[in-house]
Design a protein around this motif. Structure first.
Motif, PDB file in Angstrom:
ATOM      1  N   PRO A   8      -4.223   3.306  -5.100  1.00 43.56           N
ATOM      2  CA  PRO A   8      -4.587   2.359  -4.037  1.00 43.56           C
ATOM      3  C   PRO A   8      -4.721   0.957  -4.631  1.00 43.56           C
ATOM      4  O   PRO A   8      -4.876   0.805  -5.856  1.00 43.56           O
ATOM      5  CB  PRO A   8      -5.961   2.876  -3.592  1.00 43.56           C
ATOM      6  CG  PRO A   8      -6.549   3.438  -4.845  1.00 43.56           C
ATOM      7  CD  PRO A   8      -5.393   4.012  -5.631  1.00 43.56           C
TER       8      PRO A   8
ATOM      9  N   GLU B 189       0.828  -1.207   0.000  1.00 45.21           N
ATOM     10  CA  GLU B 189       0.000   0.000   0.000  1.00 45.21           C
ATOM     11  C   GLU B 189       0.867   1.263   0.000  1.00 45.21           C
ATOM     12  O   GLU B 189       0.551   2.244  -0.683  1.00 45.21           O
ATOM     13  CB  GLU B 189      -0.940  -0.010   1.198  1.00 45.21           C
ATOM     14  CG  GLU B 189      -2.044  -1.049   1.095  1.00 45.21           C
ATOM     15  CD  GLU B 189      -2.879  -1.157   2.351  1.00 45.21           C
ATOM     16  OE1 GLU B 189      -4.057  -1.547   2.260  1.00 45.21           O
ATOM     17  OE2 GLU B 189      -2.335  -0.874   3.457  1.00 45.21           O
ATOM     18  N   THR B 190       1.973   1.214   0.740  1.00 43.77           N
ATOM     19  CA  THR B 190       2.895   2.358   0.757  1.00 43.77           C
ATOM     20  C   THR B 190       3.518   2.579  -0.615  1.00 43.77           C
ATOM     21  O   THR B 190       3.616   3.710  -1.111  1.00 43.77           O
ATOM     22  CB  THR B 190       3.990   2.135   1.812  1.00 43.77           C
ATOM     23  OG1 THR B 190       3.388   2.017   3.104  1.00 43.77           O
ATOM     24  CG2 THR B 190       4.976   3.307   1.828  1.00 43.77           C
TER      25      THR B 190
ATOM     26  N   ALA C 244       0.900   3.966  -2.906  1.00 45.50           N
ATOM     27  CA  ALA C 244       0.563   5.356  -2.564  1.00 45.50           C
ATOM     28  C   ALA C 244       1.574   6.328  -3.153  1.00 45.50           C
ATOM     29  O   ALA C 244       1.211   7.461  -3.522  1.00 45.50           O
ATOM     30  CB  ALA C 244       0.485   5.510  -1.047  1.00 45.50           C
ATOM     31  N   ARG C 245       2.847   5.926  -3.252  1.00 49.79           N
ATOM     32  CA  ARG C 245       3.852   6.795  -3.860  1.00 49.79           C
ATOM     33  C   ARG C 245       3.531   7.070  -5.330  1.00 49.79           C
ATOM     34  O   ARG C 245       4.041   8.027  -5.911  1.00 49.79           O
ATOM     35  CB  ARG C 245       5.243   6.175  -3.728  1.00 49.79           C
ATOM     36  CG  ARG C 245       5.849   6.299  -2.338  1.00 49.79           C
ATOM     37  CD  ARG C 245       7.341   6.029  -2.369  1.00 49.79           C
ATOM     38  NE  ARG C 245       7.648   4.651  -2.668  1.00 49.79           N
ATOM     39  CZ  ARG C 245       7.798   3.704  -1.735  1.00 49.79           C
ATOM     40  NH1 ARG C 245       7.659   4.010  -0.460  1.00 49.79           N
ATOM     41  NH2 ARG C 245       8.091   2.459  -2.087  1.00 49.79           N
TER      42      ARG C 245
ATOM     43  N   ASP D  91       0.281   7.255  -6.277  1.00 47.03           N
ATOM     44  CA  ASP D  91      -1.120   7.707  -6.229  1.00 47.03           C
ATOM     45  C   ASP D  91      -2.079   6.618  -6.691  1.00 47.03           C
ATOM     46  O   ASP D  91      -3.083   6.891  -7.370  1.00 47.03           O
ATOM     47  CB  ASP D  91      -1.320   8.980  -7.076  1.00 47.03           C
ATOM     48  CG  ASP D  91      -0.549  10.166  -6.525  1.00 47.03           C
ATOM     49  OD1 ASP D  91      -0.469  10.301  -5.292  1.00 47.03           O
ATOM     50  OD2 ASP D  91      -0.018  10.946  -7.335  1.00 47.03           O
TER      51      ASP D  91
END
Length: 389
Positions: A197, A188-189, A192-193, A195
């Motif tokens: 999900p 998820e991290t 997220a980088r 953009d």
């Protein structure tokens, strides 16, 4: 070099050393290591593969006269990939005082139980088959890691899927335990980088391969790619079930799955699967250490097929041997631990490991491989940075 049951091991090593016998695994003519890993049951292919590679490295050294005249021995204890069993086996090793170090463990949860118990008795913990971040913390002073972190593996896979293949809808299937949830958080991290999900997350019960309900839910969201984070058994069942549904996204996984067992289990269905790997391709003998590994493996067992797990074990064994040589003839467990802690750059036949103050991890780049026709693994070019040569 032996595989022990718990009772047999306790009978041989469970008592204090006899008078006149050298303690802590160092004797005038030998040095003894312990391996605690799954040798039967879940994950056995990985544990046995690591053991085979360790034995190949040790046999190679012994045929050349050993290290400072000492033969290198290995005793392997089975933990069935159960952290409680791992702790029990480590307590036997610690109480027996008959081994210089623990080497070739498997799994994050298992390593997290073994490492602190080894630390209590000043025992090095070498070459665990896990990219768990906890073992790389600067206060973990007895661990010597070879693999890159799981975060590095995840970044390599995401880069390939998103930057290389253009996938935008990424789904995740993971085992519903602490390790699986930790991997999900790292993914998820990484998403997220960018953009992005996860388009959906499927979970299945810990210690099982009951993936059908989760895979049906993932299929409904029509992902471009699915990250499979479980065991080889669960991953094989997920791909097989998807094939039966004519559901064909790109499937990708991490080095915690035994990709060779997966390729064998799935046959033609495995073609196209992409995995992060902890080591180079075992057939790439343009790299000197791989050529040396293949020769050593053939000398140990002419029928043995090269593989990722045994190559990783061989690399761990070669690193352990290099530190033994550096520690000199007046070996003690304390001196060996200090030597390992002071490692800098170690060139193992063209594979260079980098260690330093506060850095107990040798490799910083993950390798990617794709299962091709006939189950042959092919290198996958890195989408950004990295070198898999």
């Amino acid at each position: 070099m032996h595989i022990f049951s718990t009772l047999a091991f306790a009978a041989v090593f469970g008592l204090a050393p006899l008078a006149g016998q050298a303690a802590d695994g160092v004797e005038p003519g030998s040095v003894r290591f312990a391996q605690i890993a799954p040798l039967e049951g879940p994950g056995a292919a990985l544990g046995l593969g690591l053991r085979q590679g360790l034995l190949a490295a040790f046999d190679e050294a012994n045929r050349a006269g050993g290290i400072h005249g000492r033969r290198i021995e290995l005793d392997s204890l089975c933990d069935r990939r159960d952290p409680e069993r791992s702790a029990d086996r480590m307590r036997l090793v610690a109480d027996g005082a008959a081994h210089v170090a623990v080497i070739g463990a498997v799994g994050a949860a298992q390593s997290r139980t073994i490492q602190p118990l080894a630390d209590e008795v000043g025992m090095p913990f070498i070459g665990a088959a896990t990219g768990d971040e906890a073992l790389r913390a600067p206060w973990v002073t007895n661990a010597v890691n070879i693999r890159p972190t799981q975060t590095t593996e995840i970044e390599a896979v995401l880069s390939h899927l998103i930057d290389g293949l253009g996938a935008r809808r990424i789904a995740v299937l993971h085992e519903n335990d602490d390790a699986g949830r930790g991997l999900l958080k790292a993914i998820e991290t990484g998403l997220a980088r960018r953009d992005l999900p996860p388009v959906t997350v499927g979970r299945y019960a810990s210690g099982t391969s009951a993936i059908k309900v989760a895979m049906l839910g993932i299929r409904k969201t029509r992902p471009d790619a699915v990250l499979l984070l479980g065991s080889a058994d669960a991953t094989a069942k997920a791909v097989d079930f998807a094939t039966s549904l004519d559901f064909a996204p790109v499937f990708a996984g991490l080095a915690n799955a035994d990709a060779e067992a997966l390729a064998t289990a799935l046959g033609d269905e495995a073609e196209g699967l992409v995995f992060a790997r902890a080591v180079p391709l075992p057939r790439d003998d343009t790299l000197p250490i791989v050529a040396e590994y293949r020769a050593a493996l053939a000398m140990l067992d002419a029928a043995a097929a090269p593989g990722f797990a045994s190559l990783e074990g061989y690399i761990a064994g070669r690193l352990a041997l290099a530190a033994l040589d550096e520690a000199g003839p007046w070996l003690t467990r304390e001196r060996y631990l200090a030597t390992l802690a002071a490692l800098g750059e170690v060139d193992l036949g063209g594979l260079v490991l980098h260690f330093g103050p506060g850095d107990n991890q040798g490799l910083d780049t993950a390798y990617l491989a794709r299962i091709g026709q006939d189950g042959i693994f092919e290198p996958v070019p890195m989408a950004t940075g990295g070198d898999q040569s």
